[in-house]
Enzyme design. Structure first.
Site, PDB file in Angstrom:
ATOM      1  N   GLU A  22      -0.004   0.536  -5.238  1.00  0.00           N
ATOM      2  CA  GLU A  22      -1.260   1.447  -4.844  1.00  0.00           C
ATOM      3  C   GLU A  22      -2.303   1.272  -5.696  1.00  0.00           C
ATOM      4  OE1 GLU A  22      -3.298   4.024  -3.099  1.00  0.00           O
ATOM      5  OE2 GLU A  22      -1.398   3.344  -2.217  1.00  0.00           O
ATOM      6  N   LYS A  69       7.661   5.695   2.538  1.00  0.00           N
ATOM      7  CA  LYS A  69       7.912   4.618   2.861  1.00  0.00           C
ATOM      8  C   LYS A  69       8.547   3.987   1.929  1.00  0.00           C
ATOM      9  CE  LYS A  69       5.582   3.577   7.094  1.00  0.00           C
ATOM     10  NZ  LYS A  69       4.545   4.834   6.904  1.00  0.00           N
ATOM     11  N   CYS A  77       0.821  -1.127   0.022  1.00  0.00           N
ATOM     12  CA  CYS A  77      -0.008   0.269   0.027  1.00  0.00           C
ATOM     13  C   CYS A  77       1.097   1.115   0.156  1.00  0.00           C
ATOM     14  CB  CYS A  77      -0.836   0.109   1.354  1.00  0.00           C
ATOM     15  SG  CYS A  77      -1.850  -1.341   1.556  1.00  0.00           S
ATOM     16  N   CYS A 104      -0.277   3.520  11.409  1.00  0.00           N
ATOM     17  CA  CYS A 104       0.037   4.998  11.968  1.00  0.00           C
ATOM     18  C   CYS A 104      -1.221   5.061  13.067  1.00  0.00           C
ATOM     19  CB  CYS A 104       0.051   6.183  11.074  1.00  0.00           C
ATOM     20  SG  CYS A 104       0.640   7.617  12.009  1.00  0.00           S
ATOM     21  N   ASP A 161       1.795  -1.215   5.024  1.00  0.00           N
ATOM     22  CA  ASP A 161       1.443  -0.105   5.822  1.00  0.00           C
ATOM     23  C   ASP A 161      -0.214   0.056   5.283  1.00  0.00           C
ATOM     24  OD1 ASP A 161       1.184   2.377   6.966  1.00  0.00           O
ATOM     25  OD2 ASP A 161       2.548   3.362   5.561  1.00  0.00           O
TER      26      ASP A 161
END
Length: 452
Positions: free
Chosen positions: A285, A266, A260, A383, A330
């Site tokens: 993505e 990143k 992702c 996150c 992520d």
């Protein structure tokens, strides 16, 4: 009698810009930091005025829920026109959290209300703001907390919704208030090099304490030559450390995957590290416009092992199973770990967002594990510290598999006070980073291959 509307002063540009940024956040769902950067880029304000706009937007976003509660008491109204409510939040922030004199804060905000909402609200705006100014912020919070339970009082003192305060208290106990308060402190910008293209000494500022690739510095990142040339970028140290965890754990030779990858921070760091290992990163993505952002970030890498960017759905892989040595997952999350940088998220998000995101998070983690080769390693990253999108996702996915071993991520990363069992949990108040979570998972050499 002269017409007072004709004699009213025009709103000053900084307050008007701040108001319009905040309306874009509320009406269009824009991110405050990105919309602010866009607005300032086209405004050509002097540095002092740009700093004033920045504080108005960030501070009003951060304490929006608190200001709404104060304005409700001061106005005696539970519902206000949304645009007027935004004006009153801006006025409350100037009165309660900035050193703007009373007459300037009230007068300028009344002018703004008249211009952006209508002359008919000028009197109400003046009356409400003068009532707001009758107490300081601490006194308002104390008054609002009367008759509330301890959790409500904690949420009010730290300017968070109750459900977020609950999650922090469940995780941190007595440390929760310090952690929540840290979300209200704007961080310095953190820069990161593109490995192989720039050295950390080119970034200036203070080297990051844990990441070998970053530095913290004030000022405009574009003024750093390496950033302007694409050989470095902006990335929180916590995000850098998630890459470090995946890069440092032993794994077989072979290509790497960022499942992702948008918007590419990143991925840019991973790509440089993969090239250093003489292998290639595939950055995937789902949304084409975000894939384009990733391609832009990775375009500085060329040569035999240059990264490849594709627009693909990570839950329906466009690659064969068992192909990658290292996989970064992520996943989309609530962003509760980045409230220092995205202050509006605390009021925009709700528990319903967790319910909507968890199935996607589980599906992406399962896909990431299926994409790893025997002996390969997956980093499941969010996150957010919230258990529903961190430990509970990992537990749920692993409960249906016998081909995965949990790696001791704190031992791999080596950052103090970051252990959450076998997982890593960073915190702003402990590490000066976003509240990033990481689980390292190794796919066993036998059984379970090709499972979807």
């Amino acid at each position: 009698m002269p017409n007072r509307t004709l004699r009213r002063r025009r709103p000053d540009r900084p307050r008007r810009i701040a108001f319009r940024v905040l309306r874009a956040v509320q009406v269009d769902g824009a991110y405050a930091n990105l919309e602010l950067a866009r607005a300032l880029a086209g405004a050509h304000l002097e540095a002092r005025d740009a700093a004033f706009v920045t504080e108005l937007v960030a501070g009003t976003s951060r304490l929006a829920g608190t200001y709404d509660a104060i304005v409700a008491v001061a106005s005696g109204r539970d519902q206000l026109d949304p645009a007027l409510a935004e004006v009153l939040r801006l006025g409350a922030h100037q009165l309660l959290s900035m050193r703007v004199p009373l007459h300037a804060a009230v007068g300028a905000t009344v002018d703004l209300a008249a211009a952006e909402v209508g002359e008919k609200v000028a009197g109400l705006t003046n009356a409400v703001l003068r009532k707001v100014a009758a107490r300081d912020l601490d006194a308002w919070v104390a008054a609002l907390a009367q008759g509330r339970d301890d959790l409500d009082a904690l949420a009010l003192r730290t300017h968070h919704p109750r459900w977020i305060a609950q999650a922090y208290r469940d995780l941190l106990g007595d440390e929760a208030e310090t952690a929540l308060a840290a979300n209200n402190e704007a961080p310095l910008t953190t820069l990161v090099v593109r490995p192989g293209l720039a050295g950390r000494d080119e970034l200036g500022g203070e080297p990051t304490p844990f990441s070998p690739w970053g530095a913290r510095r004030a000022g405009n990142p574009a003024e750093v030559a390496a950033v302007a040339e694409g050989r470095a970028g902006v990335q929180d140290e916590g995000s850098q450390l998630m890459v470090a965890a995946l890069a440092h754990v032993p794994a077989p030779a072979g290509p790497w995957l960022d499942l992702c990858a948008g918007p590419g921070g990143k991925a840019a760091l991973l790509a440089g590290l993969a090239i250093g290992e003489r292998t290639r990163l595939l950055a995937s993505e789902r949304q084409p416009h975000r894939a384009a952002l990733v391609a832009g970030a990775l375009g500085v890498y060329t040569g035999e092992h240059a990264p490849v960017v594709i627009a693909a759905d990570g839950t329906r892989p466009a690659w064969p199973a068992g192909f990658f040595a290292r996989v970064m997952a992520d996943v989309p999350c609530t962003g509760l770990g980045a409230l220092r940088r995205r202050p509006e998220a605390r009021w925009r998000r709700s528990p319903a967002d967790l319910t909507a995101l968890v199935p996607l998070q589980r599906s992406l983690l399962a896909s990431a594990l299926d994409s790893a080769c025997p002996g390969g390693v997956v980093a499941y990253v969010t996150c957010s510290p919230h258990p529903r999108e961190t430990t509970e996702v990992v537990d749920a996915v692993l409960s249906g598999r016998d081909d995965v071993t949990v790696v001791n991520a704190p031992a791999v990363l080596g950052v103090p006070d970051a252990a959450r069992g076998d997982f890593v949990q960073l915190w702003p108040h402990r590490h000066g980073t976003d509240a990033m979570f990481c689980a390292l998972l190794r796919v066993n050499d036998q059984a379970g291959r090709g499972r979807r």
